[in-house]
Design a protein around this motif. Structure first.
Motif, PDB file in Angstrom:
ATOM      1  N   HIS A 152      33.399  41.641  37.213  1.00 17.83           N
ATOM      2  CA  HIS A 152      33.785  40.352  37.818  1.00 17.83           C
ATOM      3  C   HIS A 152      35.276  40.346  38.158  1.00 17.83           C
ATOM      4  O   HIS A 152      36.005  39.402  37.850  1.00 17.83           O
ATOM      5  CB  HIS A 152      33.430  39.174  36.902  1.00 17.83           C
ATOM      6  CG  HIS A 152      32.017  39.212  36.420  1.00 17.83           C
ATOM      7  ND1 HIS A 152      30.944  38.977  37.261  1.00 17.83           N
ATOM      8  CD2 HIS A 152      31.481  39.500  35.211  1.00 17.83           C
ATOM      9  CE1 HIS A 152      29.821  39.098  36.574  1.00 17.83           C
ATOM     10  NE2 HIS A 152      30.122  39.419  35.333  1.00 17.83           N
ATOM     11  N   ALA A 153      35.712  41.435  38.772  1.00 18.79           N
ATOM     12  CA  ALA A 153      37.115  41.596  39.156  1.00 18.79           C
ATOM     13  C   ALA A 153      37.152  42.184  40.559  1.00 18.79           C
ATOM     14  O   ALA A 153      36.116  42.502  41.144  1.00 18.79           O
ATOM     15  CB  ALA A 153      37.818  42.526  38.174  1.00 18.79           C
ATOM     16  N   THR A 154      38.351  42.319  41.082  1.00 19.68           N
ATOM     17  CA  THR A 154      38.514  43.002  42.364  1.00 19.68           C
ATOM     18  C   THR A 154      39.059  44.399  42.093  1.00 19.68           C
ATOM     19  O   THR A 154      39.627  44.665  41.025  1.00 19.68           O
ATOM     20  CB  THR A 154      39.498  42.255  43.290  1.00 19.68           C
ATOM     21  OG1 THR A 154      40.806  42.286  42.699  1.00 19.68           O
ATOM     22  CG2 THR A 154      39.062  40.819  43.530  1.00 19.68           C
ATOM     23  N   VAL A 155      38.897  45.266  43.060  1.00 14.78           N
ATOM     24  CA  VAL A 155      39.444  46.614  42.945  1.00 14.78           C
ATOM     25  C   VAL A 155      40.955  46.532  42.762  1.00 14.78           C
ATOM     26  O   VAL A 155      41.538  47.256  41.958  1.00 14.78           O
ATOM     27  CB  VAL A 155      39.073  47.465  44.186  1.00 14.78           C
ATOM     28  CG1 VAL A 155      39.809  48.788  44.197  1.00 14.78           C
ATOM     29  CG2 VAL A 155      37.574  47.688  44.249  1.00 14.78           C
ATOM     30  N   GLU A 156      41.594  45.626  43.490  1.00 14.13           N
ATOM     31  CA  GLU A 156      43.040  45.477  43.396  1.00 14.13           C
ATOM     32  C   GLU A 156      43.476  45.065  41.990  1.00 14.13           C
ATOM     33  O   GLU A 156      44.495  45.539  41.487  1.00 14.13           O
ATOM     34  CB  GLU A 156      43.544  44.446  44.423  1.00 14.13           C
ATOM     35  CG  GLU A 156      43.430  44.908  45.853  1.00 14.13           C
ATOM     36  CD  GLU A 156      42.037  44.716  46.458  1.00 14.13           C
ATOM     37  OE1 GLU A 156      41.142  44.141  45.793  1.00 14.13           O
ATOM     38  OE2 GLU A 156      41.833  45.164  47.587  1.00 14.13           O
ATOM     39  N   GLN A 157      42.719  44.190  41.356  1.00 13.02           N
ATOM     40  CA  GLN A 157      43.069  43.766  40.007  1.00 13.02           C
ATOM     41  C   GLN A 157      43.009  44.926  39.021  1.00 13.02           C
ATOM     42  O   GLN A 157      43.787  44.977  38.073  1.00 13.02           O
ATOM     43  CB  GLN A 157      42.132  42.655  39.525  1.00 13.02           C
ATOM     44  CG  GLN A 157      42.348  41.332  40.216  1.00 13.02           C
ATOM     45  CD  GLN A 157      41.259  40.330  39.873  1.00 13.02           C
ATOM     46  OE1 GLN A 157      40.086  40.682  39.746  1.00 13.02           O
ATOM     47  NE2 GLN A 157      41.647  39.073  39.729  1.00 13.02           N
ATOM     48  N   LEU A 158      42.106  45.845  39.245  1.00 15.26           N
ATOM     49  CA  LEU A 158      41.922  46.953  38.311  1.00 15.26           C
ATOM     50  C   LEU A 158      42.794  48.155  38.616  1.00 15.26           C
ATOM     51  O   LEU A 158      43.318  48.795  37.706  1.00 15.26           O
ATOM     52  CB  LEU A 158      40.449  47.374  38.277  1.00 15.26           C
ATOM     53  CG  LEU A 158      39.465  46.300  37.812  1.00 15.26           C
ATOM     54  CD1 LEU A 158      38.039  46.809  37.946  1.00 15.26           C
ATOM     55  CD2 LEU A 158      39.765  45.864  36.394  1.00 15.26           C
TER      56      LEU A 158
END
Length: 82
Positions: free
Chosen positions: A69-75
Protein backbone atom coordinates in the motif's frame (compact mmCIF):
# COMPACT_ATOMS: atom_id res chain seq x y z
CA UNK A 1 24.71 -7.83 -25.38
CA UNK A 2 23.34 -10.07 -22.64
CA UNK A 3 22.63 -8.70 -19.14
CA UNK A 4 25.08 -9.66 -16.41
CA UNK A 5 24.45 -12.99 -14.72
CA UNK A 6 23.50 -13.19 -11.07
CA UNK A 7 21.71 -10.78 -8.78
CA UNK A 8 21.65 -7.09 -9.50
CA UNK A 9 23.17 -4.98 -6.74
CA UNK A 10 20.87 -2.24 -5.56
CA UNK A 11 22.12 1.24 -6.50
CA UNK A 12 21.71 2.58 -2.97
CA UNK A 13 24.78 1.64 -0.95
CA UNK A 14 23.27 2.98 2.27
CA UNK A 15 20.47 0.42 2.29
CA UNK A 16 17.81 3.07 2.90
CA UNK A 17 15.40 1.45 0.45
CA UNK A 18 15.69 -1.84 2.30
CA UNK A 19 14.90 -0.12 5.59
CA UNK A 20 11.84 1.52 4.00
CA UNK A 21 10.67 -1.79 2.50
CA UNK A 22 11.07 -3.61 5.82
CA UNK A 23 9.22 -0.85 7.71
CA UNK A 24 6.37 -0.80 5.17
CA UNK A 25 6.14 -4.60 5.27
CA UNK A 26 5.87 -4.62 9.05
CA UNK A 27 3.36 -1.74 8.99
CA UNK A 28 1.26 -3.75 6.53
CA UNK A 29 1.39 -6.68 8.98
CA UNK A 30 3.20 -8.98 6.58
CA UNK A 31 6.02 -11.40 7.21
CA UNK A 32 8.76 -11.85 4.64
CA UNK A 33 7.01 -15.08 3.61
CA UNK A 34 3.66 -13.29 3.37
CA UNK A 35 5.07 -10.56 1.14
CA UNK A 36 6.91 -13.08 -1.00
CA UNK A 37 3.68 -15.02 -1.51
CA UNK A 38 1.78 -11.84 -2.34
CA UNK A 39 4.24 -10.85 -5.07
CA UNK A 40 5.10 -14.41 -6.17
CA UNK A 41 8.84 -14.46 -5.46
CA UNK A 42 10.94 -16.39 -2.98
CA UNK A 43 11.42 -15.24 0.60
CA UNK A 44 15.13 -14.96 -0.23
CA UNK A 45 14.29 -12.31 -2.84
CA UNK A 46 12.47 -10.25 -0.19
CA UNK A 47 15.44 -10.67 2.16
CA UNK A 48 17.82 -9.53 -0.59
CA UNK A 49 15.70 -6.42 -1.25
CA UNK A 50 15.59 -5.59 2.46
CA UNK A 51 19.37 -5.96 2.82
CA UNK A 52 20.07 -3.94 -0.33
CA UNK A 53 21.56 -6.86 -2.23
CA UNK A 54 18.91 -6.92 -4.95
CA UNK A 55 17.33 -4.22 -7.09
CA UNK A 56 14.00 -5.54 -8.39
CA UNK A 57 12.69 -5.10 -11.89
CA UNK A 58 10.17 -2.32 -12.44
CA UNK A 59 7.42 -4.94 -12.63
CA UNK A 60 8.40 -6.48 -9.28
CA UNK A 61 8.85 -3.05 -7.66
CA UNK A 62 5.29 -2.16 -8.69
CA UNK A 63 3.96 -5.43 -7.26
CA UNK A 64 5.83 -4.90 -3.96
CA UNK A 65 4.63 -1.31 -3.66
CA UNK A 66 1.03 -2.35 -4.33
CA UNK A 67 1.21 -5.17 -1.77
CA UNK A 68 2.57 -2.72 0.81
CA UNK A 69 0.00 0.00 0.00
CA UNK A 70 2.81 2.36 -0.98
CA UNK A 71 4.23 3.89 -4.12
CA UNK A 72 7.47 2.89 -5.77
CA UNK A 73 8.78 6.37 -5.03
CA UNK A 74 8.05 6.00 -1.32
CA UNK A 75 10.04 2.79 -1.18
CA UNK A 76 12.93 3.35 -3.59
CA UNK A 77 13.26 7.09 -4.25
CA UNK A 78 16.76 8.32 -3.42
CA UNK A 79 15.96 12.00 -3.94
CA UNK A 80 14.78 14.05 -0.96
CA UNK A 81 11.37 15.68 -1.49
CA UNK A 82 11.37 19.24 -2.84
Amino acid sequence: MAPPAGPVRAPEASGDAGVRIRAARKEAGLTQQGLSSAVQVSRQTIIAMETGDYAPSVYLALKVAKALHATVEQLWDTEPPL
